[in-house]
Structure formats: C-alpha cells, structure tokens
Design an enzyme around this catalytic site. Structure first.
Site, PDB file in Angstrom:
ATOM      1  N   GLU A  55       0.823  -1.211   0.000  1.00 34.60           N
ATOM      2  CA  GLU A  55       0.000   0.000   0.000  1.00 34.60           C
ATOM      3  C   GLU A  55       0.856   1.259   0.000  1.00 34.60           C
ATOM      4  O   GLU A  55       0.555   2.239  -0.695  1.00 34.60           O
ATOM      5  CB  GLU A  55      -0.910   0.016   1.235  1.00 34.60           C
ATOM      6  CG  GLU A  55      -1.845  -1.187   1.345  1.00 34.60           C
ATOM      7  CD  GLU A  55      -1.284  -2.308   2.210  1.00 34.60           C
ATOM      8  OE1 GLU A  55      -2.054  -2.863   3.010  1.00 34.60           O
ATOM      9  OE2 GLU A  55      -0.072  -2.614   2.084  1.00 34.60           O
ATOM     10  N   CYS A  87       0.004   0.481   7.900  1.00 34.52           N
ATOM     11  CA  CYS A  87      -0.440   0.898   6.571  1.00 34.52           C
ATOM     12  C   CYS A  87      -1.705   1.752   6.667  1.00 34.52           C
ATOM     13  O   CYS A  87      -1.945   2.616   5.817  1.00 34.52           O
ATOM     14  CB  CYS A  87      -0.701  -0.327   5.699  1.00 34.52           C
ATOM     15  SG  CYS A  87       0.809  -1.164   5.186  1.00 34.52           S
ATOM     16  N   THR A 198      20.344 -38.163  -2.339  1.00 33.65           N
ATOM     17  CA  THR A 198      20.289 -37.379  -3.571  1.00 33.65           C
ATOM     18  C   THR A 198      21.587 -36.610  -3.780  1.00 33.65           C
ATOM     19  O   THR A 198      22.096 -36.506  -4.897  1.00 33.65           O
ATOM     20  CB  THR A 198      19.098 -36.404  -3.528  1.00 33.65           C
ATOM     21  OG1 THR A 198      17.881 -37.151  -3.471  1.00 33.65           O
ATOM     22  CG2 THR A 198      19.068 -35.499  -4.753  1.00 33.65           C
ATOM     23  N   ASP A 202      23.551 -37.459  -7.142  1.00 35.38           N
ATOM     24  CA  ASP A 202      23.424 -36.484  -8.234  1.00 35.38           C
ATOM     25  C   ASP A 202      24.306 -35.252  -8.097  1.00 35.38           C
ATOM     26  O   ASP A 202      24.471 -34.504  -9.060  1.00 35.38           O
ATOM     27  CB  ASP A 202      21.963 -36.024  -8.342  1.00 35.38           C
ATOM     28  CG  ASP A 202      21.022 -37.153  -8.696  1.00 35.38           C
ATOM     29  OD1 ASP A 202      21.494 -38.163  -9.256  1.00 35.38           O
ATOM     30  OD2 ASP A 202      19.815 -37.034  -8.423  1.00 35.38           O
ATOM     31  N   LEU A 206      21.171 -27.136  -6.206  1.00 37.55           N
ATOM     32  CA  LEU A 206      19.931 -26.661  -5.568  1.00 37.55           C
ATOM     33  C   LEU A 206      19.923 -25.139  -5.425  1.00 37.55           C
ATOM     34  O   LEU A 206      19.568 -24.601  -4.370  1.00 37.55           O
ATOM     35  CB  LEU A 206      19.724 -27.334  -4.206  1.00 37.55           C
ATOM     36  CG  LEU A 206      19.576 -28.859  -4.235  1.00 37.55           C
ATOM     37  CD1 LEU A 206      19.351 -29.383  -2.826  1.00 37.55           C
ATOM     38  CD2 LEU A 206      18.436 -29.288  -5.149  1.00 37.55           C
ATOM     39  N   ARG A 209      18.692 -20.459 -10.758  1.00 36.24           N
ATOM     40  CA  ARG A 209      19.483 -19.944 -11.875  1.00 36.24           C
ATOM     41  C   ARG A 209      18.590 -19.210 -12.869  1.00 36.24           C
ATOM     42  O   ARG A 209      17.460 -19.609 -13.123  1.00 36.24           O
ATOM     43  CB  ARG A 209      20.217 -21.082 -12.588  1.00 36.24           C
ATOM     44  CG  ARG A 209      21.251 -21.780 -11.717  1.00 36.24           C
ATOM     45  CD  ARG A 209      21.958 -22.893 -12.477  1.00 36.24           C
ATOM     46  NE  ARG A 209      21.042 -23.992 -12.776  1.00 36.24           N
ATOM     47  CZ  ARG A 209      20.775 -24.987 -11.919  1.00 36.24           C
ATOM     48  NH1 ARG A 209      21.338 -25.001 -10.725  1.00 36.24           N
ATOM     49  NH2 ARG A 209      19.947 -25.946 -12.252  1.00 36.24           N
ATOM     50  N   THR A 273      13.062 -42.273  -0.906  1.00 29.16           N
ATOM     51  CA  THR A 273      12.949 -42.491   0.541  1.00 29.16           C
ATOM     52  C   THR A 273      12.374 -41.276   1.248  1.00 29.16           C
ATOM     53  O   THR A 273      11.395 -41.379   2.009  1.00 29.16           O
ATOM     54  CB  THR A 273      14.325 -42.843   1.151  1.00 29.16           C
ATOM     55  OG1 THR A 273      14.818 -44.037   0.542  1.00 29.16           O
ATOM     56  CG2 THR A 273      14.207 -43.051   2.655  1.00 29.16           C
ATOM     57  N   ALA A 277       8.553 -40.445   2.679  1.00 28.14           N
ATOM     58  CA  ALA A 277       8.374 -40.103   4.097  1.00 28.14           C
ATOM     59  C   ALA A 277       7.428 -38.924   4.256  1.00 28.14           C
ATOM     60  O   ALA A 277       6.546 -38.924   5.125  1.00 28.14           O
ATOM     61  CB  ALA A 277       9.727 -39.793   4.733  1.00 28.14           C
TER      62      ALA A 277
END
Length: 341
Positions: A55, A87, A198, A202, A206, A209, A273, A277
């Site tokens: 505002e 505000c 992971t 890999d 994370l 970009r 996994t 979960a």
C-alpha cells in the site's frame, strides 16, 4: 467505470512478484485507481526498500493523485507498528476515500485494519475475489494459522513413475523446459529440502538460476536430511547459498527449523525415501509432478515406500491442473493438491 474484479486480479498478479522475497511477511499487491478510473499507483510487498508494504509503495507512486482515489489491496491493511508504521496510517494520510480488500488478515497482531479505516471515515469493502486471492497467498496464510510452512513436493519421473534407472542414473529424465520451470518453484520458496542420498547420487547445486526480479537474487536455504556424511566439495556446500544439514531423518526437526526461521514455504526435491516419508506422514500441501513421455520399466519409483497394500489405503490427491511444457520435447506437468481428511 471501474471493473473492480479486473483491478483486484491485477493486484493479485502483482502480489506474486513478492514470492520468495517477502518472508516472514505475506505477499501483497496493491493498485490505486483515480477518479478517472485510471490506475495511478501500484506496489507489492518485498524485503527491499526497507520492507515497504504494498500500500505504501502504491501511495508513493500515486502521490497527490491518491487523494479521493480507491485502493485495491489483496490483504487487509495492517494496523500495527512492526518494522514499518501501520499501513492504515499511510492510507488515511494520503486521503484515500475507499479501500477494497480481498482477504481479512488472520494475524492477531496486525488485524483490525478495516475497523481503523472505517473509524477514519473511509469506505471499506472486503471479500472481493477472496478465494482466488487466498489461494495465491496460501503459503503465508497456512503458516499463520498452523505455524507450519506450506510444503511443495517436486517430482521428475518417467511415464511409469521412475525417478531413476536401475543403475541409479537420473540425469536427465525430464527436459530442459521442465528444469527451467522448477527454477521458478525454487525462486518462490524459502528453503529447498533434499536427502543425503540425492546429494551423493546427483551432486545437485539446488540453487536458483537465470531468474531475477527487480534485481533481486533468490537464494533459498538448502537443507539436507540424513545421517551420511557428504563430500566437502559437494555443490550443495558451495557458498552460493546457505546450507544446513540435519543429521537424521526426523521431519519434526525440519518443522522446528522452519518455525524458527519463520519460513512461508519449502520445496522438497528428494529421492524416493524422503519423498515417500513426506507423503506417508501427510506432511505436504501440493505436488508438482513432471512426467517425461518415456518408459524405464525398472528402476526407482518415486513413491515406492508408501507401504500401501490395499485400495482403501491409497493416497488421493486433487488434480488442479495439467499442462504440456515445451514444443518438441514435451513434458507433462501435473499440479496436485493434498486432500484434507
């Protein structure tokens, strides 16, 4: 004539510019319409410029033309002193004659803005496009009501539900356009959660970009769950963003961390996994499933550890949308919501 719904939808779209930038506060969009039915000021809430509220930004842009104008705002204007003044005071001082907002503020320390404006002689209308706007601001609204962040699970899989081949390979099942879409999801969250499995398999970075808004660089916190040690040269440990490792698989510790940091939204990007979960615990609000038109036959299923044995135990989701991404290398993106039980 002012088309009130169109203006509120404009404010709602503007509010999205604050995703990933407003935590611990909500995303808010504001539009000011003058006597000639023309838009004279717009703003959204973000962490820059001293954290000015939507505002206040809109009023600043409207200047003297705000006097006698109508303010459309997605969330009830706040009526308390935090890092910035209320505000409501800025609205009253600007000479706004009417305020239209969509969602009432559920935060006990900030609400009663509507009453303060009414007491000052300003016309107040509430509830316009309430459900539509509330869905856009669903992450913060959930956090305020439950003290838990909004949890999104991202899954990239083959048509037969595999997230990796039998040899463990998973780069890349889906297309570049899908990965670009995931970058948008990352930019909207406060933390990205993955597991040590992971990271070891890999070596993901994370990070966000190729996405910048208002020269803002998105750096969600990276959280790693698991007992295994990860190499010191792992990309997830690079100083491009903060990384926190929780030594174990206790989802409760993650929730405590989220509460301490006042995160609005977290994104789960993990293997079978950890994904299972969260699904098994019902600790999620929505799922984005990216499916490539390919079959692996054997490999790792993204929900292989749900331990469901009968149809009565199945986990039902609500399909919100299904979109094809890409021109040549098409992927299917399914947006699914958790079903309350």
């Amino acid at each position: 004539m002012i088309n009130a719904e169109s203006v509120m939808r404009r404010a709602n779209e503007i509010s999205k510019l604050g995703l990933g930038k407003s935590t611990p506060n909500p995303i808010v969009g504001a539009v000011i319409v003058g006597d000639d039915s023309q838009i004279i000021g717009e703003g959204f809430h973000h962490s820059q410029d001293g954290g000015k509220h939507a505002e206040v930004v809109a009023i600043s842009k409207a200047g003297q033309r705000a006097r006698g104008a109508t303010l459309f705002v997605t969330l009830e204007p706040c009526n308390h002193i935090g890092k910035t003044p209320p505000c409501t005071e800025a609205i009253i001082a600007a000479g706004i004659k009417k305020v239209v907002f969509a969602v009432s503020d559920p935060n006990p320390i900030a609400r009663k803005g509507a009453q303060a404006l009414t007491d000052a002689g300003i016309i107040v209308q509430q509830g316009l496009l309430k459900d539509e706007v509330a869905f856009t601001n669903r992450a913060w609204l959930k956090k305020i009501k439950s003290s838990h962040p909004y949890i999104t699970i991202k899954i990239a899989a083959s048509l037969d539900g595999k997230v990796a081949a039998l040899d463990g390979g998973s780069k890349w099942i889906t297309s570049e356009i899908s990965r670009s879409d995931v970058a948008i999801l990352r930019s909207q969250c406060d933390a990205i959660v993955t597991g040590t499995g992971t990271v070891l398999a890999d070596d993901p970075s994370l990070t966000v970009r190729n996405i910048k808004r208002e020269n803002f660089e998105f750096k969600p916190v990276r959280v790693i769950l698991g007992k295994r040690e990860i190499p010191l040269d792992s990309k997830v440990l690079h100083k491009s963003a903060e990384t926190i490792q929780i030594k174990g698989n206790d989802l409760g510790q993650l929730m405590e961390l989220a509460k301490e940091r006042a995160w609005n939204q977290i994104l789960i990007e993990a293997g079978p996994t950890l994904t299972s979960a969260f699904l098994r615990a019902g600790l999620f609000d929505e799922v984005f499933l990216y499916q490539a038109p390919t079959l692996l036959g054997s490999g790792l299923d993204f929900a292989s550890q749900l331990e469901i044995k009968t149809l009565n135990q199945r986990l039902d989701l609500e399909l919100l949308s299904a979109d094809l991404l890409g021109d040549k290398e098409k992927n299917l993106r399914l947006h699914l919501l958790a079903v309350s039980k």
